[in-house]
Design a protein around this motif. Structure first.
Motif, short mmCIF file in Angstrom:
data_model
loop_
_atom_site.label_atom_id
_atom_site.label_comp_id
_atom_site.label_asym_id
_atom_site.label_seq_id
_atom_site.Cartn_x
_atom_site.Cartn_y
_atom_site.Cartn_z
N LYS A 117 -20.81 -59.51 9.95
CA LYS A 117 -19.45 -59.45 9.39
C LYS A 117 -19.30 -58.24 8.48
O LYS A 117 -18.26 -57.57 8.48
N ALA A 118 -20.33 -57.96 7.69
CA ALA A 118 -20.27 -56.79 6.82
C ALA A 118 -20.20 -55.50 7.64
O ALA A 118 -19.44 -54.58 7.30
N ILE A 119 -20.96 -55.42 8.72
CA ILE A 119 -20.92 -54.22 9.57
C ILE A 119 -19.55 -54.08 10.23
O ILE A 119 -19.02 -52.96 10.38
N LEU A 120 -18.96 -55.20 10.63
CA LEU A 120 -17.62 -55.15 11.22
C LEU A 120 -16.60 -54.59 10.23
O LEU A 120 -15.76 -53.74 10.58
N LEU A 121 -16.65 -55.05 8.98
CA LEU A 121 -15.74 -54.52 7.97
C LEU A 121 -16.02 -53.04 7.68
O LEU A 121 -15.10 -52.27 7.39
N MET A 122 -17.29 -52.64 7.77
CA MET A 122 -17.61 -51.23 7.57
C MET A 122 -17.00 -50.38 8.70
O MET A 122 -16.49 -49.27 8.46
N LEU A 123 -17.04 -50.87 9.94
CA LEU A 123 -16.44 -50.14 11.05
C LEU A 123 -14.92 -50.10 10.92
O LEU A 123 -14.29 -49.08 11.27
N MET A 124 -14.32 -51.19 10.42
CA MET A 124 -12.88 -51.18 10.18
C MET A 124 -12.52 -50.22 9.05
O MET A 124 -11.62 -49.39 9.18
N GLY A 125 -13.23 -50.32 7.95
CA GLY A 125 -13.02 -49.42 6.82
C GLY A 125 -11.74 -49.72 6.06
O GLY A 125 -10.86 -50.46 6.51
N GLY A 126 -11.67 -49.14 4.85
CA GLY A 126 -10.47 -49.24 4.05
C GLY A 126 -9.55 -48.05 4.30
O GLY A 126 -9.72 -47.28 5.25
N VAL A 127 -8.56 -47.92 3.44
CA VAL A 127 -7.57 -46.86 3.58
C VAL A 127 -7.91 -45.74 2.60
O VAL A 127 -8.07 -45.98 1.41
N HIS A 128 -8.04 -44.52 3.13
CA HIS A 128 -8.26 -43.35 2.28
C HIS A 128 -6.97 -43.03 1.52
O HIS A 128 -5.88 -43.03 2.11
N LYS A 129 -7.10 -42.73 0.24
CA LYS A 129 -5.94 -42.44 -0.59
C LYS A 129 -6.20 -41.16 -1.37
O LYS A 129 -7.34 -40.82 -1.67
N THR A 130 -5.12 -40.48 -1.71
CA THR A 130 -5.17 -39.25 -2.52
C THR A 130 -4.11 -39.34 -3.60
O THR A 130 -2.93 -39.60 -3.30
N GLU A 381 -8.60 -54.56 2.50
CA GLU A 381 -7.87 -53.76 3.49
C GLU A 381 -8.54 -53.84 4.85
O GLU A 381 -7.85 -53.90 5.88
N ALA A 382 -9.87 -53.83 4.88
CA ALA A 382 -10.58 -53.97 6.16
C ALA A 382 -10.33 -55.35 6.77
O ALA A 382 -10.19 -55.48 7.99
N MET A 383 -10.24 -56.38 5.92
CA MET A 383 -9.95 -57.72 6.44
C MET A 383 -8.55 -57.79 7.02
O MET A 383 -8.32 -58.46 8.04
N ALA A 384 -7.59 -57.09 6.39
CA ALA A 384 -6.24 -57.05 6.96
C ALA A 384 -6.22 -56.32 8.29
O ALA A 384 -5.48 -56.70 9.22
N ARG A 385 -7.04 -55.29 8.44
CA ARG A 385 -7.12 -54.58 9.71
C ARG A 385 -7.72 -55.45 10.80
O ARG A 385 -7.40 -55.28 11.99
N VAL A 386 -8.62 -56.36 10.43
CA VAL A 386 -9.21 -57.25 11.43
C VAL A 386 -8.12 -58.06 12.12
O VAL A 386 -8.14 -58.24 13.35
#
Length: 640
Positions: A117-130, A381-386
């Protein structure tokens, strides 16, 4: 097309001093060329191309992290109708989608659901912000896996390194700081300094898998601090000053220091990694090789089936790698935003994590800092992408907080001994039998007395005693009459010693202790809040209407006996206590937990205690002292 070019650099590579002729020898021109001698002109083969194709497309790998951000509509344009229908069918699985996607990762590895599950969230990733100031907030998730040998850590890393084209696999023992980040080398053609990319630079916009992370030198570990947090690599060597991008997620695997993980010690004593490195990992999982017969049988059956028919075993996964890559590529195109309930849930979760970490006796892996709050945002954010959600909800934050708390804090600890204080053990022993209100409470809830069945040994002893009584002569003899009395006396002493030894060794699990502690602390906090409200009301109206003084408030704190009775009442209402003997054990255990909270952890303080009365023996006063003393929360306690 292939072309041939002369190698001019070979001519200039010779160390020959060439100088302009002076005025005296104006006709000779440039001198020093004769030292070159007769040389053959060498050639190089070069490719002349007018276009380039991505290696991932050529090899058939779907790149889930393209160089340019794409919208979901743009991604769907590259999918066929069958792939689009397949994507909708996967999204329609509902709450079971997260588990199915996690089980599809590394299907050759049995179990390891939390790590997958942790690897899946790592592949999904969060949102880059500036930010407006130009500060980049990373969206990549870093994961560390610490486990015993033969726990499939390297297999998971190998799977991730082949999941996307820009994934680099390296070993910590064979890697240096320059090999991971970048190095400055001299080019052989023109003898100029140039930057040679390391593993983190090669994995830009990808994933860097580092195996044997604990085998790296401390100086090499320090070199990746900047790459893990700021995702840049700064170089100032040989007159070259540059800042290079290293926008990569890091998946590291490490082994415990002593070969196998020692559950009786906290995590920081099991692995040789500094806190500065540990705090940069968003998730940190511990994989322990448990010795259970059922689990060993399932693992062995899975490995044997994998060797017999690898294709059939891997085909049992819910989704294939291609389906998983297409789904993750579409999910990464979604940029979820935090909702108002999600923001409130993030604040509550962070305060709870900080409170658990600041509590005395905490077995946390490292200090909870603001980095863990940012990690919680990325995981949400990665969980929302799932679930392909454009908005991060409170449920996504709750699931991410559960995964983060299980990753950081829930490391197995040994059972706690509640009898380290002999005086407290003597006080708490059989206190339930001396409390008349305890029996009334048990009768009110109709708690039955436990009937202990006679064991086989007891039946044999009863038969032997019956036979012995048949052979005993009638009363009147001197020796045979006193023999049963001596045996009864010896049995009574032996039973008393066994009870004393059993009383001295009261061990409870860490989960049971945490449950009782949290229940008692919550009750003390509620009573303290009520007393503060009463004191505020009394301060506002110190004088009655007639001018008489208001009734004074009772003393601060909660009587220990009232606190224990409240806990037992709650347990009886839940139906946890089934017998009278179980209630007595729970009664004595609560007293010992309170003593542990007071003496060892400093969570509660004593605000008042009874005084010894005249003609009162020491044992009675100790028991009354334990019941009638007043307890309050420590000033250092931070409620959730």
């Amino acid at each position: 097309s292939l072309v041939v070019c002369p190698d001019v650099a070979a001519l200039t590579g010779a160390k020959v001093k060439m100088q302009q002729a002076t005025n005296d020898n104006a006709g000779e021109g440039v001198t020093g060329l004769k030292e070159l001698g007769a040389r053959e002109l060498s050639y190089k083969l070069m490719f002349l191309a007018c276009s380039a194709t991505s290696s991932s497309e050529r090899e058939g790998i779907i790149n889930i992290r393209p160089d340019v951000d794409e919208t979901p509509e743009k991604v769907l344009e590259g999918y066929s109708e069958a792939h689009e229908a397949e994507l909708r069918a996967m999204a329609a699985r509902g709450p079971a989608l997260f588990d199915d996607l996690a089980r599809s990762i590394a299907p050759a590895v049995y179990g390891c659901e939390a790590v997958k599950k942790a690897i899946l969230l790592m592949l999904m990733g969060g949102v880059h912000k500036t930010t407006k100031e130009g500060i980049n907030l990373r969206g990549d998730i870093n994961i560390a896996v610490i486990g015993d040998p033969s726990s499939a850590k390297s297999q998971l890393l190998k799977y991730v390194s082949g999941f996307l084209p820009r994934a680099v696999y390296t070993s910590g023992k064979a890697s240096t700081a320059a090999g991971l980040t970048a190095s400055v080398v001299r080019e052989p053609e023109n003898n100029e300094f140039a930057i040679e990319a390391g593993a983190l630079m090669l994995a830009d916009n990808g994933i860097c898998c580092i195996d044997e992370f604990d085998k790296m030198d401390v100086s090499d570990q320090v070199a990746i601090h900047e790459a893990m947090e700021q995702q840049t690599i700064s170089i100032s060597k040989a007159g070259i000053q540059a800042t290079l991008n290293a926008r990569t997620a890091i998946l590291a695997a490490a082994n415990p220091m002593h070969g196998r993980y020692d559950k009786s010690q906290p995590l920081k004593k099991n692995i040789n990694l500094p806190p500065a490195i540990l705090s940069r990992f968003d998730l940190l999982h511990v994989m322990i090789d448990e010795l259970t017969e059922e689990e060993d049988g399932r693992i062995a059956a899975h490995i044997v089936a994998l060797h017999k028919d690898p294709t059939a075993t891997i085909a049992q996964a819910p989704f294939t790698m291609e389906k998983l890559q297409r789904y993750i590529k579409y999910a990464r195109a979604i940029k979820p935003r935090l909702s108002a309930p999600a923001q409130q849930a993030l604040v509550r979760s962070f305060k709870r994590l900080r409170g658990d970490d600041a509590a005395p006796g905490s077995h946390s892996a490292y200090r909870i800092t603001v980095r863990q709050l940012e990690a919680l945002v990325r995981l949400s954010e990665a969980m929302a992408r799932v679930y392909l959600s454009p908005v991060v909800t409170g449920e996504h934050v709750a699931e991410a907080a559960k995964l983060l708390k299980a990753s950081i804090l829930k490391v197995d600890v040994s059972d706690l001994n509640m009898d380290e204080d002999d005086l407290a053990a003597d006080m708490a022993a059989n206190m339930a039998q001396q409390d008349p209100d305890f029996s009334d409470m048990m009768n009110q809830h109709n708690v039955p007395h436990e009937q202990q069945p006679a064991a086989a040994d007891d039946v044999d002893m009863a038969d032997a005693d019956h036979e012995q009584q048949e052979n005993v002569p009638p009363p009147g003899g001197d020796g045979n009459v006193q023999q049963p009395e001596k045996q009864a006396s010896q049995q009574g002493k032996q039973q008393q010693q066994e009870q004393q030894q059993q009383k001295r060794s009261t061990n409870i699990s860490a989960e049971k202790y945490e449950f009782i502690k949290n229940m008692l602390l919550r009750r003390l906090w509620e009573n303290q809040q009520e007393q503060e409200r009463q004191q505020a009301a009394a301060a506002d109206g110190e004088m009655d209407v007639d001018g008489a003084a208001a009734t004074p408030l009772h003393k601060s704190g909660t009587v220990q006996k009232e606190l224990v009775d409240w806990y037992l009442e709650k347990q009886l209402q839940r139906g946890v206590i089934k017998s009278f003997e179980a209630a007595e054990t729970e009664y004595d255990l609560v007293f010992k937990v309170i003593n542990h909270m007071y003496r060892k952890e400093g969570l509660v303080t004593v605000t008042g205690a009874p005084k010894k009365q005249p003609n009162e023996d020491d044992e009675s006063f100790r028991n009354r002292f334990m019941k009638e003393r007043r307890l309050a929360l420590s000033p250092n306690f931070v409620p959730e």
